[in-house]
Scaffold this active site. Structure first.
Site, PDB file in Angstrom:
ATOM      1  N   GLU A  68       0.830  -1.199   0.000  1.00 57.55           N
ATOM      2  CA  GLU A  68       0.000   0.000   0.000  1.00 57.55           C
ATOM      3  C   GLU A  68       0.867   1.253   0.000  1.00 57.55           C
ATOM      4  O   GLU A  68       1.655   1.470   0.911  1.00 57.55           O
ATOM      5  CB  GLU A  68      -0.920  -0.018   1.228  1.00 57.55           C
ATOM      6  N   LEU A  97      -6.010  -1.628  -0.636  1.00 52.02           N
ATOM      7  CA  LEU A  97      -5.905  -1.741   0.822  1.00 52.02           C
ATOM      8  C   LEU A  97      -6.483  -3.089   1.243  1.00 52.02           C
ATOM      9  O   LEU A  97      -7.604  -3.187   1.741  1.00 52.02           O
ATOM     10  CB  LEU A  97      -6.660  -0.597   1.504  1.00 52.02           C
ATOM     11  N   GLU A  99      -4.598  -6.350   2.918  1.00 47.23           N
ATOM     12  CA  GLU A  99      -3.377  -7.040   3.332  1.00 47.23           C
ATOM     13  C   GLU A  99      -3.406  -8.525   3.039  1.00 47.23           C
ATOM     14  O   GLU A  99      -2.395  -9.114   2.646  1.00 47.23           O
ATOM     15  CB  GLU A  99      -3.127  -6.798   4.821  1.00 47.23           C
ATOM     16  N   GLN A 121       2.907  -1.685   5.939  1.00 49.50           N
ATOM     17  CA  GLN A 121       2.666  -0.285   6.276  1.00 49.50           C
ATOM     18  C   GLN A 121       2.754   0.003   7.768  1.00 49.50           C
ATOM     19  O   GLN A 121       3.518   0.835   8.194  1.00 49.50           O
ATOM     20  CB  GLN A 121       1.324   0.213   5.718  1.00 49.50           C
ATOM     21  N   ASP A 123       2.460  -2.216  11.801  1.00 49.12           N
ATOM     22  CA  ASP A 123       2.456  -3.523  12.452  1.00 49.12           C
ATOM     23  C   ASP A 123       1.066  -4.154  12.541  1.00 49.12           C
ATOM     24  O   ASP A 123       0.837  -5.269  12.081  1.00 49.12           O
ATOM     25  CB  ASP A 123       3.059  -3.400  13.855  1.00 49.12           C
ATOM     26  N   PHE A 125      -1.580  -3.465  11.005  1.00 55.12           N
ATOM     27  CA  PHE A 125      -2.285  -3.597   9.730  1.00 55.12           C
ATOM     28  C   PHE A 125      -2.069  -4.989   9.135  1.00 55.12           C
ATOM     29  O   PHE A 125      -2.785  -5.388   8.216  1.00 55.12           O
ATOM     30  CB  PHE A 125      -1.795  -2.544   8.734  1.00 55.12           C
ATOM     31  N   TYR A 127      -2.539  -7.792  10.639  1.00 53.49           N
ATOM     32  CA  TYR A 127      -3.413  -8.812  11.230  1.00 53.49           C
ATOM     33  C   TYR A 127      -4.458  -9.362  10.256  1.00 53.49           C
ATOM     34  O   TYR A 127      -4.783 -10.558  10.319  1.00 53.49           O
ATOM     35  CB  TYR A 127      -4.087  -8.272  12.495  1.00 53.49           C
ATOM     36  N   PRO A 128      -5.030  -8.569   9.348  1.00 53.78           N
ATOM     37  CA  PRO A 128      -5.949  -9.167   8.366  1.00 53.78           C
ATOM     38  C   PRO A 128      -5.289 -10.218   7.486  1.00 53.78           C
ATOM     39  O   PRO A 128      -5.977 -11.062   6.892  1.00 53.78           O
ATOM     40  CB  PRO A 128      -6.406  -7.955   7.537  1.00 53.78           C
ATOM     41  N   HIS A 168      -1.005   1.271  15.409  1.00 50.68           N
ATOM     42  CA  HIS A 168       0.155   1.791  14.693  1.00 50.68           C
ATOM     43  C   HIS A 168       1.462   1.562  15.458  1.00 50.68           C
ATOM     44  O   HIS A 168       2.513   1.959  14.971  1.00 50.68           O
ATOM     45  CB  HIS A 168      -0.001   3.296  14.439  1.00 50.68           C
TER      46      HIS A 168
END
Length: 375
Positions: A68, A97, A99, A121, A123, A125, A127-128, A168
């Site tokens: 991203e 967007l 992941e 992007q 940390d 982010f 998880y998905p 973040h």
């Protein structure tokens, strides 16, 4: 079918014809000029990582960079700045967007001969994409009895110290370290930013490359030419520093064991302790998986005391594993129980409170003072 590859000269042509912005093309030219300079120079961690990717892409056309905003923008932290202009939109490009989709696409590319380097992007982010990482990235080689390799790097800007909000500033390394089949690297110095990212890209195994966000703009005198020569020699001889910890500061009284964003804090604590007449050795773990028991335990056997430092929560963490490994191997050398200085077991706090949450020099020195110095 492998995607088409755009050469550096084609990328320059794209820039000239307006396919990328002149500002981005200028940034790429500047990055290339810095990369070609020889001798020690002031380099940031961000520049070291950027140069490592550029050198890897120059050396091997199967190396791709995507994620991203990593293309035209150059990433949120500008770590990929100039790569699209230099190598073209087919080798450095932006993604939706999504992941899970980014990781899934990287898996397919890696299975078919490419070496994708993807960015999450931030940390949390990632998880998905956790199901893709755990179920496919980590297991594909074993599932196929070694027939399929996944040479891919998942770059994760992680940890705190930048005044960011939750989602973040997570320290998510324990999730990946717990997952068999993944390597987990985290550089703490500018030179290691270059050295370890090149090693990660060269690896035939998937690597979670954890980049401490607060160290992106740390600076050091680094000879990029010497690092390139070192990498070339290691590639030719089959040797590397992969999986090896480093003695960041020698000492005799106690060992501070840290990795990634906590290494500078440990070094600052050791410097403060020296003013009080106490000699603390600092070990930079560098590679969480594989873990260098030999270097870490040699230090603890020498000093007889240890403190493990990490930003992540202490419960069921990498710091817990380090304590267990050192205790099992060094029990008869220990003069005191091993202490830990970690983030507290609470969700990441608001920016104005993060300095209470993160390991600090004072907290480390308090732990050192608690190492049973009196018989």
């Amino acid at each position: 079918m492998s995607p088409a590859v755009t050469t550096s000269s084609e990328a320059t042509e794209h820039a000239a014809t307006g396919d990328v912005s002149s500002a981005t093309a200028s940034a790429a030219a500047s990055a290339a000029a810095v990369a070609e300079a020889s001798g020690p120079q002031t380099v940031t961690m961000a520049k070291a990582l950027n140069t490592a990717m550029a050198d890897a892409m120059e050396a091997d056309t199967s190396v791709l960079v995507f994620g991203e905003d990593v293309g035209r923008l150059g990433g949120v932290f500008r770590i990929t700045d100039g790569l699209m202009a230099r190598f073209g939109e087919q080798r450095c490009f932006d993604t939706p967007l999504a992941e899970s989709g980014i990781v899934g696409m990287a898996v397919g590319m890696a299975m078919n001969g490419m070496r994708p380097v993807i960015e999450m992007q931030f940390d949390a982010f990632a998880y998905p994409a956790f199901e893709q990482i755990v179920s496919h990235v980590a297991k594909m080689h074993n599932r196929t009895k070694g027939a399929v390799k996944l040479p891919m790097v998942i770059r994760v800007p992680y940890a705190g110290g930048i005044g960011g909000v939750e989602h973040h500033c997570d320290s998510s390394e324990s999730y990946y370290a717990h997952t068999a089949g993944l390597k987990v690297y985290t550089p703490a110095t500018v030179a290691d930013g270059y050295r370890m990212l090149r090693e990660a890209i060269d690896s035939d195994d998937p690597v979670m490359f954890m980049e401490p966000k607060k160290l992106y703009w740390s600076k050091d005198q680094v000879d990029l030419g010497a690092l390139r020569a070192e990498h070339a020699t290691n590639a030719a001889t089959g040797s590397s520093s992969e999986g090896r910890a480093a003695v960041a500061r020698p000492g005799t009284d106690a060992t501070l064991i840290a990795y990634g964003p906590s290494v500078p804090t440990a070094l600052a604590a050791a410097a403060a302790a020296a003013e009080e007449g106490r000699s603390l050795e600092v070990i930079d773990v560098r590679s969480i998986v594989p873990f260098d028991d030999e270097t870490v335990c040699a230090s603890v056997r020498k000093t007889g005391r240890a403190v493990v430092i990490a930003e992540a929560h202490g419960f069921a963490s990498v710091s817990s594993e380090i304590v267990a490994r050192v205790q099992e191997r060094c029990f008869h050398y220990l003069a005191a129980p091993i202490r830990r200085v970690t983030g507290f077991d609470v969700p990441y706090p608001a920016p104005k409170l993060e300095h209470y949450y993160l390991p600090s020099v004072d907290r480390i020195l308090d732990a050192v003072d608690d190492l049973q110095w009196e018989n």
